[in-house]
Design a protein around this motif. Structure first.
Motif, PDB file in Angstrom:
ATOM      1  N   ALA A 180       0.833  -1.192   0.000  1.00  0.00           N
ATOM      2  CA  ALA A 180       0.000   0.000   0.000  1.00  0.00           C
ATOM      3  C   ALA A 180       0.870   1.245   0.000  1.00  0.00           C
ATOM      4  O   ALA A 180       2.031   1.227   0.421  1.00  0.00           O
ATOM      5  N   ASP A 181       0.312   2.355  -0.513  1.00  0.00           N
ATOM      6  CA  ASP A 181       1.015   3.635  -0.458  1.00  0.00           C
ATOM      7  C   ASP A 181       0.145   4.754   0.104  1.00  0.00           C
ATOM      8  O   ASP A 181       0.555   5.907   0.122  1.00  0.00           O
ATOM      9  N   ASN A 182      -1.068   4.434   0.525  1.00  0.00           N
ATOM     10  CA  ASN A 182      -1.928   5.417   1.179  1.00  0.00           C
ATOM     11  C   ASN A 182      -2.974   4.675   1.979  1.00  0.00           C
ATOM     12  O   ASN A 182      -3.065   3.451   1.932  1.00  0.00           O
ATOM     13  N   THR A 183      -3.781   5.422   2.712  1.00  0.00           N
ATOM     14  CA  THR A 183      -4.817   4.796   3.544  1.00  0.00           C
ATOM     15  C   THR A 183      -6.191   4.879   2.926  1.00  0.00           C
ATOM     16  O   THR A 183      -7.155   4.356   3.491  1.00  0.00           O
ATOM     17  N   SER A 184      -6.322   5.546   1.775  1.00  0.00           N
ATOM     18  CA  SER A 184      -7.650   5.689   1.169  1.00  0.00           C
ATOM     19  C   SER A 184      -8.095   4.425   0.455  1.00  0.00           C
ATOM     20  O   SER A 184      -9.282   4.195   0.276  1.00  0.00           O
ATOM     21  N   SER A 185      -7.122   3.596   0.029  1.00  0.00           N
ATOM     22  CA  SER A 185      -7.462   2.307  -0.562  1.00  0.00           C
ATOM     23  C   SER A 185      -6.739   1.227   0.239  1.00  0.00           C
ATOM     24  O   SER A 185      -5.662   1.461   0.764  1.00  0.00           O
ATOM     25  N   ARG A 188      -2.406  -1.636  -2.997  1.00  0.00           N
ATOM     26  CA  ARG A 188      -2.116  -1.428  -4.421  1.00  0.00           C
ATOM     27  C   ARG A 188      -1.765  -2.734  -5.120  1.00  0.00           C
ATOM     28  O   ARG A 188      -1.861  -2.838  -6.346  1.00  0.00           O
TER      29      ARG A 188
END
Length: 198
Positions: A180-185, A188
């Motif tokens: 992952a690279d963010n918390t909104s999804s 990845r």
């Protein structure tokens, strides 16, 4: 019993015990017991309610508290009381919190110093190891910073013997490693094994 209404000092000139608490009660209840009771007329959150101090002199003849165990009030509200316990020590001349048992968490190295945390197993001195200076974690490894900076957040095993990581799931469920690279999804990309579909 006796009630002493002033400070009392017990002094001996040898290594005998200065104070012994003895209970001869034969039941299963607690005993002997030692109470540190702060009888405050206005108890409030963060009040220090007891302190056991371990003191000695330094080489300049100054009295130093080298370690102490302190109790505090986290919440003094009737019905929702919380307690806090701290184990502190002096490190490089300053008092730091080594273990803090707070109202919602237990923290090791709450003062954020360059101090390692190590859990020994029966045959492994570094079964779990947090390296303070690098902020890396080793499992069965005493030097996780030796494996570069791009993949050393968690290092498992050593350069000898067999080592591995098992992800265990139910027979009708899946196991995965996510990227992952963010918390909104949620992720990845992922490696996934579905036990139900093999």
């Amino acid at each position: 019993g006796a009630t002493i209404n002033d400070g009392t000092t017990i002094t001996t000139a040898d290594n005998t015990t200065q104070l012994t608490l003895i209970s001869t009660d034969a039941d299963a209840s607690v005993g002997p017991a030692l109470d540190l009771y702060r009888n405050s007329g206005s108890p409030a959150d963060s009040d220090l309610i007891g302190d056991v101090r371990f003191q000695g002199e330094n080489d300049a003849g100054e009295t130093i508290t080298y370690a102490n165990i302190a109790g505090l009030i986290g919440d003094a509200s009737d019905g929702t009381e919380d307690g806090i316990l701290r184990i502190q020590q002096i490190n490089a001349g300053s008092a730091i919190n080594r273990i803090s048992v707070n109202t919602g968490e237990t923290v090791i190295n709450d003062s954020s110093k360059d101090l390692d945390f190590r859990v020994e197993g029966d045959g492994n001195t570094h079964a779990l190891f947090v390296q303070g200076g690098s902020d890396f974690v080793g499992i069965g490894n005493d030097s996780p910073n030796s494996f570069g900076s791009t993949a050393a957040d968690l290092v498992i095993g050593t350069t000898s013997g067999e080592h591995g990581l098992s992800i265990v799931s139910g027979t009708g469920n899946g196991g995965r490693i996510q990227f992952a690279d963010n918390t909104s999804s949620p992720f990845r990309g992922a490696f996934e094994y579905n036990h139900a579909a093999d």
